[in-house]
Design an enzyme around this catalytic site. Sequence first.
Site, PDB file in Angstrom:
ATOM      1  N   TRP A 182       0.714  -1.016   0.109  1.00  0.00           N
ATOM      2  CA  TRP A 182       0.237  -0.108  -0.038  1.00  0.00           C
ATOM      3  C   TRP A 182       0.911   1.214  -0.067  1.00  0.00           C
ATOM      4  O   TRP A 182       1.998   1.174   0.784  1.00  0.00           O
ATOM      5  CB  TRP A 182      -1.100  -0.147   1.087  1.00  0.00           C
ATOM      6  CG  TRP A 182      -1.749   1.359   1.250  1.00  0.00           C
ATOM      7  CD1 TRP A 182      -2.812   1.723   0.817  1.00  0.00           C
ATOM      8  CD2 TRP A 182      -1.504   2.479   2.238  1.00  0.00           C
ATOM      9  NE1 TRP A 182      -3.153   2.906   0.934  1.00  0.00           N
ATOM     10  CE2 TRP A 182      -2.203   3.492   2.213  1.00  0.00           C
ATOM     11  CE3 TRP A 182      -0.441   2.726   3.203  1.00  0.00           C
ATOM     12  CZ2 TRP A 182      -2.203   4.722   2.610  1.00  0.00           C
ATOM     13  CZ3 TRP A 182      -0.178   3.641   3.810  1.00  0.00           C
ATOM     14  CH2 TRP A 182      -1.352   4.790   3.714  1.00  0.00           C
ATOM     15  N   LYS A 201     -15.654   8.008  -8.525  1.00  0.00           N
ATOM     16  CA  LYS A 201     -14.404   7.417  -8.180  1.00  0.00           C
ATOM     17  C   LYS A 201     -14.843   5.984  -7.369  1.00  0.00           C
ATOM     18  O   LYS A 201     -15.495   6.190  -6.244  1.00  0.00           O
ATOM     19  CB  LYS A 201     -13.640   8.152  -7.124  1.00  0.00           C
ATOM     20  CG  LYS A 201     -12.431   7.563  -6.754  1.00  0.00           C
ATOM     21  CD  LYS A 201     -11.734   8.703  -5.599  1.00  0.00           C
ATOM     22  CE  LYS A 201     -10.530   8.261  -4.919  1.00  0.00           C
ATOM     23  NZ  LYS A 201     -10.082   8.891  -3.895  1.00  0.00           N
ATOM     24  N   ASP A 229     -14.087   2.831  -5.596  1.00  0.00           N
ATOM     25  CA  ASP A 229     -12.958   2.698  -4.535  1.00  0.00           C
ATOM     26  C   ASP A 229     -13.331   0.843  -4.136  1.00  0.00           C
ATOM     27  O   ASP A 229     -14.332   0.423  -4.401  1.00  0.00           O
ATOM     28  CB  ASP A 229     -12.842   3.403  -3.477  1.00  0.00           C
ATOM     29  CG  ASP A 229     -11.503   3.332  -2.757  1.00  0.00           C
ATOM     30  OD1 ASP A 229     -10.717   2.595  -3.210  1.00  0.00           O
ATOM     31  OD2 ASP A 229     -11.367   4.643  -2.122  1.00  0.00           O
ATOM     32  N   ASN A 268     -11.496  -1.175  -0.919  1.00  0.00           N
ATOM     33  CA  ASN A 268     -10.264  -1.049   0.207  1.00  0.00           C
ATOM     34  C   ASN A 268     -10.063  -2.240   0.967  1.00  0.00           C
ATOM     35  O   ASN A 268      -9.666  -1.909   2.125  1.00  0.00           O
ATOM     36  CB  ASN A 268     -10.696   0.111   0.956  1.00  0.00           C
ATOM     37  CG  ASN A 268     -10.405   1.539   0.256  1.00  0.00           C
ATOM     38  OD1 ASN A 268      -9.273   1.664  -0.390  1.00  0.00           O
ATOM     39  ND2 ASN A 268     -11.249   2.414   0.585  1.00  0.00           N
ATOM     40  N   ASP A 299      -2.272   5.772  -3.095  1.00  0.00           N
ATOM     41  CA  ASP A 299      -2.470   6.753  -1.992  1.00  0.00           C
ATOM     42  C   ASP A 299      -1.255   7.761  -1.575  1.00  0.00           C
ATOM     43  O   ASP A 299      -1.425   8.738  -0.854  1.00  0.00           O
ATOM     44  CB  ASP A 299      -2.984   6.023  -0.860  1.00  0.00           C
ATOM     45  CG  ASP A 299      -4.510   5.663  -0.947  1.00  0.00           C
ATOM     46  OD1 ASP A 299      -5.159   6.160  -1.916  1.00  0.00           O
ATOM     47  OD2 ASP A 299      -4.955   5.035  -0.154  1.00  0.00           O
TER      48      ASP A 299
HETATM   49  C1  GLA Z   1      -8.742   4.870  -0.357  1.00  0.00           C
HETATM   50  C2  GLA Z   1      -8.595   5.741  -1.480  1.00  0.00           C
HETATM   51  C3  GLA Z   1      -8.068   7.141  -0.952  1.00  0.00           C
HETATM   52  C4  GLA Z   1      -9.565   7.637  -0.330  1.00  0.00           C
HETATM   53  C5  GLA Z   1     -10.097   6.634   0.659  1.00  0.00           C
HETATM   54  C6  GLA Z   1     -11.339   6.850   1.533  1.00  0.00           C
HETATM   55  O1  GLA Z   1      -7.608   4.750   0.337  1.00  0.00           O
HETATM   56  O2  GLA Z   1      -7.421   5.287  -2.171  1.00  0.00           O
HETATM   57  O3  GLA Z   1      -7.959   8.015  -2.376  1.00  0.00           O
HETATM   58  O4  GLA Z   1     -10.724   7.733  -1.430  1.00  0.00           O
HETATM   59  O5  GLA Z   1     -10.197   5.171   0.356  1.00  0.00           O
HETATM   60  O6  GLA Z   1     -11.412   6.276   2.437  1.00  0.00           O
END
Ligand code: GLA
Length: 744
Positions: free
Chosen positions: A197, A474, A476, A478, A546
């Site tokens: 990450w 966007k 995502d 996670n 990130d």
């Molecule tokens: C991930 C994305 C970030 C942001 C966070 C929000 O880490 O990569 O850019 O959007 O989630 O929780």
Amino acid sequence: MIKFNEQTKIFHLQTPNSSYQILISHKGHISHVYYGTKIGADDLSYLTRQMEYGFSSQEIFREKLSLLDFLPMEYPTDGIGDFRESALAISDATNHNGVELIYKNHKIIEGTVQIPGIPCVFAEKSKSKTLVITTEDAVLNVEVDLYYSVFDDCDAIVRWAKIKNNSNQTIFVNKALSAAFDMDDNNFDMITLHGSWARERHLDRRPIHMGKQGVVSKRGETSHQEHPFLAILDKTATENAGNVYGVNFIYSGNFVAEVQKNQFDSLRVTMGINPENFRWKLNAGDAFETPQAVLVFSDKGLNGMSHAFHDLYREHLIRSPFKAKPRPILINNWEATYFNFNTEKLLEIARQSKKDGIEMLVMDDGWFGKRNNDDCSLGDWVVNEEKINGGLKNLVEQVNKIGLKFGIWFEPEMISPDSDVFRSHPDWAIQIPGREPGMSRQQLVLDIVNPEARNFAYESVAKILKSANIEYVKWDMNRQLSDIGTPSLPADQLGEYFHRYVLAVYEMQERLITDFPNLLLENCSGGGARFDPGMLYYSPQIWCSDDTDAIERLSIQEGTALMYPLSSMGSHVSVCPNHAVGRVTPFKTRGYVALSGTFGYELDITKLSDEEHSQVQRQVQLYKEYSDIVRNGDYYRIASYSQNNQFDCWASISKDKKQALITFVQVLNHPNYKSIFVKIPGLAQDKKYKVTYVDEDQTQNPPVILQGSTLQNAGIKIARPWGDFGSILIYIEILNSEFRIQNS
Ligand code: GLA
């Protein structure tokens, strides 16, 4: 071009600069002959050295295993005496494991072929051809079609396989890779990409050793850690010279990409869905199609390989109407506010952004349910009106009135245990009955293989998008997948879960771009864990990492750009000290690095100094002036900080070779040290160019006029910037003929 020679039984596939030859061997096996620089149509079957190996006997012609353990194969199979890595493994109804593919027939078709539900390359019929070799295992009554697509305009070969169960019994496919080929080892190196990450796709180059080596994911997604890519290259290959083979996978889930160096110093290259945790039940009459793998060969070094991948993806994979267009310059509130924002704060950001020339506001995580930190509410895709006071429609209208577009963040594949949706559907989280599922970022994965849960997630997103003028999403994701279990598949199909999960993501994204055709979609996964060609089929851009620190980004963007066009790399300017590493870099350098991607901001613009505002305005202007070259041109790595420990340099050169943009980032300064010359390849050798140091003092660094061959062989002089992390942007433009006469 694809040709078959009836006499020699050789298929000859040609791209503009490479040749690939396949032989139907004397026993009917589909054998690999040649892959490399473009050659003529000679009979190369001698390259397969069909009978040179024996075992405990000189009578090498006597035994089948002597052949199978040696023959270079196109789609090797398990259980019948080829003891190298297989591409296909099947158990029959009695649980026996042999499969042997013998040529049955073939066809050559115009254009490409679409696989339902799976991202696929596409091309006009007149500009590409596809070879389909149908093979058969007569004992199993299974047919396997081997597909090869080639293009007139790009040095790539796209491969995949279709397995058809023509028997009247159920069989299980335990492994079905997308591509394999064998070749002699020429003392090659290999390159793979690794990370974590905030540290994705760092390049690792090393010699190939005996045995198996490669990269895998069993995380349910492409992953931060390893990437579905490998390159095999001459030990002496550089950025611009030498033979390079690149393999990449148009897929977004578990993968394996391996090189196996065998007993006779030959290499077997394989790529496809990771067979670990994969078992596909194939009922009588059913077929299974693998995703597509991309093979690229370049004898012009790593830059040549990158150009082939970039051209293939820009021309034949990315579908978005935005793919060649300038993207709206966006500002994202994540690093500006994290979860702590409301309507007024977002409007403040929008107003200031407008003044500085930014074009779109993206509201990131935290606008829904009770999500004031990352431990709840995923799945409750309902606007939190305590934060978004006045409602979403009102917010978007006000942002639009200020003159900005509006975008929004979702994480549709997730479910928080602390959410209304989980409380009413606890069985919608992926989990093994009787086992507490492992948590990551306090969340579980929504079981989108279950059509009901998948539909719920999609409809929740669609409802929000219909409720206001939202022009960007966007998407995502996670966390990784663990504790696989679902009520929606019977026990003998649980081995299908990981692949079905990826198909479910593709189905949801296909619905999204069909229902909202003008939407700009950016994929994301905790930064860049799902940066892969599969996702590019749906979104023209993907959040790269990130980590927004300009220096960390040098390695991340270098590794990413090995295969992916700069037009697809999500990159933003953020504040210092940087939130991932605490480093302080010049605002200018952050801008130059982000300009080599989609470009945008991720900071609280209301807190910038006057000087920083004018820098934002300048960067917006630079994006407008130069982003065409970056998005649509050819990218060249010139120098790599990760290799030379001093500076990084890269170029984007327009396809017509009339313009180029060079970015130089010094990293650490050294006292009392020489200036640097960087050599710019790829320009028209006999043409003259004006070289301008974009933001430098023009009296100290006036433009110079140099010929393309001079730029390539002698280079241009870079005066070392003062201080650490300094950078220089250089614009190169071809001279028109009048100018040349006056000045040369
Ligand atoms: C991930 C994305 C970030 C942001 C966070 C929000 O880490 O990569 O850019 O959007 O989630 O929780």
